[in-house]
Design a protein around this motif. Sequence first.
Motif, mmCIF file in Angstrom:
data_model
loop_
_atom_site.group_PDB
_atom_site.id
_atom_site.type_symbol
_atom_site.label_atom_id
_atom_site.label_comp_id
_atom_site.label_asym_id
_atom_site.label_seq_id
_atom_site.Cartn_x
_atom_site.Cartn_y
_atom_site.Cartn_z
ATOM 1 N N PRO A 188 0.838 -1.204 0.000
ATOM 2 C CA PRO A 188 0.000 0.000 0.000
ATOM 3 C C PRO A 188 0.876 1.259 0.000
ATOM 4 O O PRO A 188 1.913 1.310 0.667
ATOM 5 C CB PRO A 188 -0.789 -0.128 1.298
ATOM 6 C CG PRO A 188 -0.837 -1.595 1.572
ATOM 7 C CD PRO A 188 0.486 -2.112 1.098
ATOM 8 N N THR A 375 -1.379 1.640 -4.533
ATOM 9 C CA THR A 375 -2.723 2.147 -4.277
ATOM 10 C C THR A 375 -3.004 3.342 -5.186
ATOM 11 O O THR A 375 -2.139 4.226 -5.317
ATOM 12 C CB THR A 375 -2.847 2.603 -2.812
ATOM 13 O OG1 THR A 375 -2.362 1.584 -1.946
ATOM 14 C CG2 THR A 375 -4.295 2.942 -2.468
ATOM 15 N N TRP A 380 -5.292 6.901 -1.947
ATOM 16 C CA TRP A 380 -4.289 6.968 -0.875
ATOM 17 C C TRP A 380 -4.263 8.354 -0.231
ATOM 18 O O TRP A 380 -4.293 8.481 0.994
ATOM 19 C CB TRP A 380 -2.919 6.627 -1.433
ATOM 20 C CG TRP A 380 -1.829 6.711 -0.395
ATOM 21 C CD1 TRP A 380 -0.990 7.767 -0.165
ATOM 22 C CD2 TRP A 380 -1.503 5.720 0.580
ATOM 23 N NE1 TRP A 380 -0.145 7.494 0.878
ATOM 24 C CE2 TRP A 380 -0.439 6.244 1.352
ATOM 25 C CE3 TRP A 380 -1.991 4.450 0.865
ATOM 26 C CZ2 TRP A 380 0.140 5.528 2.402
ATOM 27 C CZ3 TRP A 380 -1.413 3.733 1.906
ATOM 28 C CH2 TRP A 380 -0.361 4.263 2.669
ATOM 29 N N VAL A 393 -7.869 1.719 2.888
ATOM 30 C CA VAL A 393 -6.920 1.221 1.886
ATOM 31 C C VAL A 393 -6.750 -0.284 2.039
ATOM 32 O O VAL A 393 -6.273 -0.755 3.079
ATOM 33 C CB VAL A 393 -5.553 1.919 2.024
ATOM 34 C CG1 VAL A 393 -4.544 1.316 1.047
ATOM 35 C CG2 VAL A 393 -5.680 3.422 1.792
#
Length: 426
Positions: A188, A375, A380, A393
Amino acid sequence: MSETDEPTLAGKLERISSSYEIDPVWQRRLYEILHANPELSMQETETHRRILTELGRFDCEVVAPVGEYGIVAVFRNGDGPSVLYRADFDGLPVTEDTAVSYASHKVVPGPDGKPVGTMHACGHDVHTTALLGLCDVMDHTREHWSGTFIALFQPGEEIGAGAGAMVDDGLVERVPRPDVCFGMHVMPGRAGQVMSKAGPQFAACDSIRVTIPGRSAHGSMPHAAVDPTFTAAMIITRMQGIVGREVDPDDFAVVTVARMRAGSTNNIIPAEAELTLNCRFYSDKTKAKVYASIERVVHAEVLASGITDAPTIEYFAHGELLSNDAVVYNKVRPNFDAVFGTDSVRAPRKTVSEDFPSIPLAFGVPYFFWLIGCTPRGQWDAAVRSDRVNEDVPVNHMSTFLPEYEPTIDAANRAALTAVMTYLAR
């Protein structure tokens, strides 16, 4: 630029890009095939076959299988350094919950024989796609580099078994010794960002199986028993004190009691109980101290219960501390900065674990492992602004985890080429 000026690596990479470009249709199709067909750890028959098929297009020496499903492709191009780049390719027992046309619908028997969905919920499909893309570039741009490029495709990372299996099957003797090893992981973060750091990046980990002895009796006669569930409860309580009272607050340790198992019916005090712990650290010194404390607590609580039998303590699912070599980092990071600009950022330490270090440790060489954000940037940034990253997320191993393909694969391709060419560029 004068004739005597030495072009920067970024300039050399631009020349490579102008002379050869990965076919985006081929690479996208490869990614979708891999994503739609995940296979569980150490069961990657079709993925193994697919990688071999793709490697068949290149002028390289293929060493396979290594550790049943592992594959190594060796690209030789005259004198020079040797660089190894590793990608993992196993999936997870997770049922995919995304709406993409190439989502996985595969269901296979799980370890207990019950059907389980499978998914590339950790991004290993991106890793493999990027490494095959790198093979494609290295094969078609030999005029720009010299030395030996080693592409290593590893099974079984999710259960911490694949790297060790390849090492145990003679990896070190079967392929050239690299001067340095590279790898990366999608995580992420803003899609297309390259996140890197020196020192600890991923935590060391182990699981520990503790078997606690007791003495069985009918539930109506507790005085005739030594109840291992009570002993287990005392051990669980004391475990939290190890981290809270024995580890420096400026350090890091996790001791999780992931499973407790005892008994088989409602009216019998069992003869034993079993705890499974999961532990993580950024320091081998702290790890040794905590493990000594765990063993001390287990033995002391069993002794306090009044049973004379000894507990058993079994360590498994080992993951080495992933700590990037500072010399290698300081050599590659300036090139990341030159190629990616503001998208080359410092990586945060992660508490997840990887078996990647087992490969460079087996060769006795330094390594560097970086992260690629995957992401969508809008998602994000919005999550960061609202302080809801953990809620909004999707992260690795979730059923909704899905890297944004274009910026993620572009960064993965370019970062891999940048790192490798830092050592191999003419």
